[in-house]
Design an enzyme around this catalytic site. Structure first.
Site, PDB file in Angstrom:
ATOM      1  CE1 TYR A  96      -5.367  -3.509  -2.113  1.00 15.29           C
ATOM      2  CE2 TYR A  96      -2.711  -3.728  -2.171  1.00 15.29           C
ATOM      3  CZ  TYR A  96      -3.830  -2.997  -1.932  1.00 15.29           C
ATOM      4  OH  TYR A  96      -3.825  -2.728  -0.707  1.00 15.29           O
ATOM      5  CG  ASP A 105      -4.117  -6.540   5.247  1.00 13.27           C
ATOM      6  OD1 ASP A 105      -3.803  -7.513   4.510  1.00 13.27           O
ATOM      7  OD2 ASP A 105      -4.487  -4.816   5.120  1.00 13.27           O
ATOM      8  CE1 TYR A 162       5.981  -3.133   4.476  1.00 11.08           C
ATOM      9  CE2 TYR A 162       4.693  -2.721   2.023  1.00 11.08           C
ATOM     10  CZ  TYR A 162       5.041  -3.300   3.265  1.00 11.08           C
ATOM     11  OH  TYR A 162       4.359  -4.531   3.372  1.00 11.08           O
ATOM     12  CG  ASN A 220       1.633  -0.234   3.731  1.00 14.05           C
ATOM     13  OD1 ASN A 220       2.991   0.792   3.784  1.00 14.05           O
ATOM     14  ND2 ASN A 220       2.124  -1.100   3.020  1.00 14.05           N
ATOM     15  CB  CYS A 231      -2.928 -13.275   7.689  1.00 10.58           C
ATOM     16  SG  CYS A 231      -3.102 -15.058   7.805  1.00 10.58           S
ATOM     17  NE  ARG A 254      -1.801   3.432  -2.097  1.00 15.00           N
ATOM     18  CZ  ARG A 254      -1.742   2.429  -1.108  1.00 15.00           C
ATOM     19  NH1 ARG A 254      -0.937   1.930  -0.265  1.00 15.00           N
ATOM     20  NH2 ARG A 254      -3.164   1.564  -0.938  1.00 15.00           N
TER      21      ARG A 254
END
Length: 301
Positions: free
Chosen positions: A158, A250, A50, A255, A33, A131
């Site tokens: 990741y 999560d 972002y 996103n 998380c 990305r």
């Protein structure tokens, strides 16, 4: 008013998730998380790709209690870059019920690592998803591994399924425990018995590799809340490697604008008994494994 305004298409977390039918075993850990800000207190990184809505520690811990978890593993969010203050602040207010996964630079000092260890950090994360970040050369990550070795930390990686072949030699050369986020993002429209996922299962055969069987809402092409195409992939990993799997919410689901919906955290919980199909597997997934990895001092006591 906050100086940080979330991206126009950003989907904020569900403020009122349903109560899950599944009750996690006592001592369960939400092992993946995040916390976002709040941006006025913990500013987002200038290089971020972002800008999220704020999702701070108090909201995270309310969700923990609502879903029936006891502990959290808080993973540093890419929107905060290498400024780990929001994550470490959440650890400080967890009453010992959270551990952290940091993002650091290769120039991090031994003193900084020691301070983060004292705060509850037990790993660093290497993000290869282009990305979200700009991946660095292998030497950058090796330098970090050399610096964290003294504290017995592990790494979290990741990447997307297509990246595994390229990074195979590097990943398999690392003499450290490695936890893979979200099963390496398999293409769940393909067969779980196909060659692409078989490569990931071969990767898992290395005894130092763990996997989070997480993010059906991110990987699935099936409609919520079932996410049926995700289930056989996660079940295959849990059945084959029951002592090296983790599960997490999560939250707050960054996103998800790329997927087009925000999941119900209660409904996500109800997928757990479909991938860990008996009480023993559920206890390993949610309690024994994360405790062994993040609170070994309690397991060994």
């Amino acid at each position: 008013m906050s100086a940080f305004i979330a991206d126009a298409d950003w989907l904020c977390f569900d403020p009122a998730p349903s109560k899950p039918d599944f009750t996690p075993p006592p001592g369960a850990v939400d092992a993946h998380c995040h916390v976002f800000g709040p941006g006025d207190v913990f500013p987002y990184a200038p290089e971020r790709k972002y800008t999220p809505c704020d999702a701070g520690r108090d909201q995270l811990y309310r969700l923990r209690d609502f879903l029936g978890f006891d502990r959290n593993i808080i993973v540093q969010a890419t929107c905060h870059g290498t400024d780990n203050r929001a994550m470490i602040d959440a650890l400080a207010h967890s009453k010992g019920k959270a551990r952290g996964v940091a993002t650091v630079g290769a120039d991090i000092s031994a003193g900084e690592i020691a301070a983060m260890h004292a705060a509850g950090v037990r790993a660093v994360r290497f993000n290869y998803v282009r990305r979200l970040v700009d991946p660095r050369p292998d030497a950058h990550y090796r330098a970090i591994i050399d610096r964290i070795a003294a504290h017995g930390w592990h790494i979290v990686i990741y990447f997307e399924a297509a990246d595994l072949a390229e990074k195979w030699a590097f990943f398999t050369s690392l003499p450290i425990t490695i936890v893979v986020d979200h099963m390496g993002r398999p293409d769940v429209t393909k067969s779980p018995d196909g060659p692409e996922f078989a490569q990931f299962l071969r990767f898992m055969e290395h005894g130092n590799i763990w996997s989070k069987v997480t993010c059906p809402e991110r990987l699935s092409k099936s409609p919520p809340p079932g996410y049926d195409d995700f289930v056989p992939f996660a079940r295959a990993v849990v059945d084959r490697f029951p002592d090296r799997v983790l599960w997490g919410t999560d939250w707050p689901h960054p996103n998800m604008n790329m997927v087009g919906h925000m999941p119900d955290d209660g409904a996500l919980m109800d997928i757990i008994p479909r991938i860990a199909t008996n009480a023993d597997l559920q206890h390993r997934l949610l309690v024994a494994n994360p405790m062994r990895l993040y609170w070994p001092e309690e397991v060994d006591a």
